[in-house]
Scaffold this active site. Structure first.
Site, short mmCIF file in Angstrom:
data_model
loop_
_atom_site.label_atom_id
_atom_site.label_comp_id
_atom_site.label_asym_id
_atom_site.label_seq_id
_atom_site.Cartn_x
_atom_site.Cartn_y
_atom_site.Cartn_z
N ASP A 13 63.32 0.95 -35.52
CA ASP A 13 62.87 0.00 -34.49
C ASP A 13 62.27 0.69 -33.26
OD1 ASP A 13 64.14 -1.82 -36.21
OD2 ASP A 13 66.02 -1.65 -35.12
N GLU A 188 59.59 -10.98 -36.92
CA GLU A 188 60.52 -10.43 -35.93
C GLU A 188 59.78 -9.40 -35.07
OE1 GLU A 188 63.66 -8.67 -38.24
OE2 GLU A 188 62.27 -7.54 -39.48
#
Length: 550
Positions: A13, A188
């Site tokens: 991430d 997302e």
């Protein structure tokens, strides 16, 4: 060329930002402390582990959280007008019944090494929250609004809400504003940016598995409507169109692409250099094949990008397939210090590359109690979600050798200390020294936990003397095993060969999204005070060999 991944091992991430000539990337840490590592570079090729954002395990309490909960997807930005770094992070508390209960916070600092401000609670409306600083002074929080209702597309849509810096709270409720730039579903990781009169939204789609990708949309109004990039996805490991909106599963192994070394490429963030060049960081993974198990977890890679004349972001080579080799920038090369292979614990502080589950390592690991050693105070069992003494490093290659020298005198059978290969509290292999009541003396043996099933390998029980002992772990691709010695020269193999591939998102049932760690550990399940001294920790990894090369 830049070699990918730039941060091998458990580094998912990524979010990148620039301040002047310095580039910083923050990554997720889930249940591990210290939280949110920040890597630093001046040329995007050479990187150093610079600092960690979250270092107070009382202020950010992760104890008792299951594996793979905790700190998800930090957003690191630099607001030039305020000369201020912002970090938005979420604490995932529960995924029971797929409700995904998360709390999102905002903190700021003048210096990226801190001190960071007191956390401001933003909202609990979904995860992967990030902040956008508009040039008119307004600020917005974007996130995935998690969908729980029957009959609605899962997992949800991207929502946005204005943030008031004066009131230190959001203004009203988040509103849905984007449902994706493809039909891969599972949207997302939203990031908003602005360039040339357009607001750009960058997201991850397809789930954080084998259909993962980076997509974009743009609008002249911050609230939209946003038009899809006609070339979506702009970065992926699985090119081509796919309709997966009806399937909320994130892994989707059927999209494994045998033509690519990097898999699961997605969840991106881009930065414009002082030279005008553009680079994008994204997560990726390198699975064992054919098992499709990613022992190193999700890693961070970088791709060279460019803006087209009509204002869309593209990979510089004209494709959308994530590459292992990427052209360097025109920035002058600036070497950075690498993490040491050998730590003799002679320093005044513990190295910043050590991590512990749910608590700061310094709460049980002391380098001053006995100069030249790290002293680990034993706590609960290694299966606990509370207070566990595991001092670990990220596994960055599946070709590695780990060695330590330990002094430990167990007094009761609840005392143990040794070397550990650890994925989470339900999956580990531990070569430990302990007090054997059967033998009436100290012994070593292996305990194996596989998806919560504990096996004490009694056939490995070996009496040992109470003097310094060397413990060693070999990881050779799919095969991992332990050895031990009194003199660091004549090693004796102990136990069987274990399957390295099982330490992975895909195999482990109680946690996912993280990666395998190697480390030293101590337990005192009676009084939480008995300790073990470790003279050194050596981590030798061959990061030039690909997974499955054996």
């Amino acid at each position: 060329m830049i070699q990918n991944p730039i941060f091998p091992g458990f580094n998912p991430d990524p979010c990148i930002c620039r301040k002047g000539e310095d580039y910083y990337v923050a990554v997720s840490t889930f249940e591990w402390f210290p939280g949110i590592p920040v890597y630093h570079s001046r040329d995007l090729k050479n990187w150093e582990l610079y600092t960690h954002v979250l270092t107070d395990d009382q202020k950010v309490d992760l104890k008792k959280l299951p594996s793979a909960k905790g700190i998800w997807a930090p957003c690191l930005t630099y607001c030039e007008k305020e000369d201020l770094f912002y970090v938005i992070y979420g604490v995932m508390n529960s995924m029971n019944a797929r409700y995904f209960d998360v709390d999102n916070y905002l903190i700021t600092a003048k210096d990226i090494r801190g001190p960071w401000s007191e956390p401001v609670y933003l909202h609990s409306s979904g995860f992967d929250a990030s902040i956008f600083h508009d040039d008119n002074g307004k600020k917005y929080i974007v996130s995935l609004e998690w969908e729980t209702r029957e009959g609605y597309e899962k997992p949800g849509a991207i929502c946005m809400v204005e943030y008031s810096p004066e009131k230190r709270e959001i203004v009203g409720y988040p509103k849905r504003m984007w449902s994706g730039g493809t039909d891969r579903g599972c949207i997302e990781a939203p990031h908003l940016t602005k360039r040339g009169g357009y607001y750009y939204i960058m997201c991850a789609e397809g789930g954080t598995g084998y259909n993962h990708c980076v997509t974009m949309g743009r609008s002249q109004n911050v609230w939209g409507p946003y038009e899809k990039d006609p070339q979506n996805p702009i970065v992926t490991s699985a090119p081509g169109e796919s309709y997966e909106r009806q399937d909320p599963d994130h892994l989707k192994p059927k999209y494994y692409n045998p033509e690519s070394i990097l898999q699961k490429s997605g969840h991106g963030s881009y930065v414009e250099l002082t030279t005008g060049e553009v680079y994008l960081v994204h997560l990726c993974a390198r699975p064992f094949v054919p098992e499709l198990r990613c022992t190193l977890g999700r890693e961070t890679a970088i791709q060279k990008m460019m803006w087209t004349e009509d204002g869309w972001l593209r990979m510089a080579d004209g494709s959308n397939l994530a590459k292992t080799e990427v052209p360097e920038s025109s920035l002058p090369e600036v070497p950075m210090p690498r993490l040491p292979e050998f730590d003799d614990f002679n320093g005044e502080e513990l190295g910043n590359y050590y991590y512990a589950p749910r608590m700061m390592p310094q709460s049980f690991a002391d380098v001053k109690a006995r100069p030249g050693y790290v002293r680990l105070r034993g706590q609960e069992s290694r299966t606990s979600l509370n207070k566990v003494s595991i001092l670990a490093r990220k596994l960055t290659s599946v070709y590695a050798r780990v060695t330590t020298k330990m002094e430990f005198v167990p007094e009761v059978y609840q005392h143990s200390a040794g070397l550990i290969l650890y994925y989470d509290n339900m999956n580990y292999i531990n070569l430990r020294k302990y007090y054997s009541e059967t033998l009436g003396q100290s012994a070593i043996s292996i305990i194996h936990l596989e998806n919560g099933e504990k096996t004490e390998l009694l056939d490995t029980r070996t009496p040992v003397e109470d003097r310094p002992i060397y413990l060693r772990l070999y990881i050779e691709g799919r095969k991992s095993w332990f050895e031990w010695s009194y003199d660091n020269e004549n090693y004796e193999k102990i136990g069987r060969i274990f399957d390295t591939t099982k330490f992975s998102d895909e195999y482990c049932k109680y946690g996912e999204f993280t990666g395998t760690m190697v480390g030293i550990t101590c337990a005192d399940r009676v009084k939480h005070q008995h300790y073990a001294d470790f003279d050194f920790f050596e981590y030798l990894a061959d990061e030039t060999r690909n997974i499955g090369a054996e």
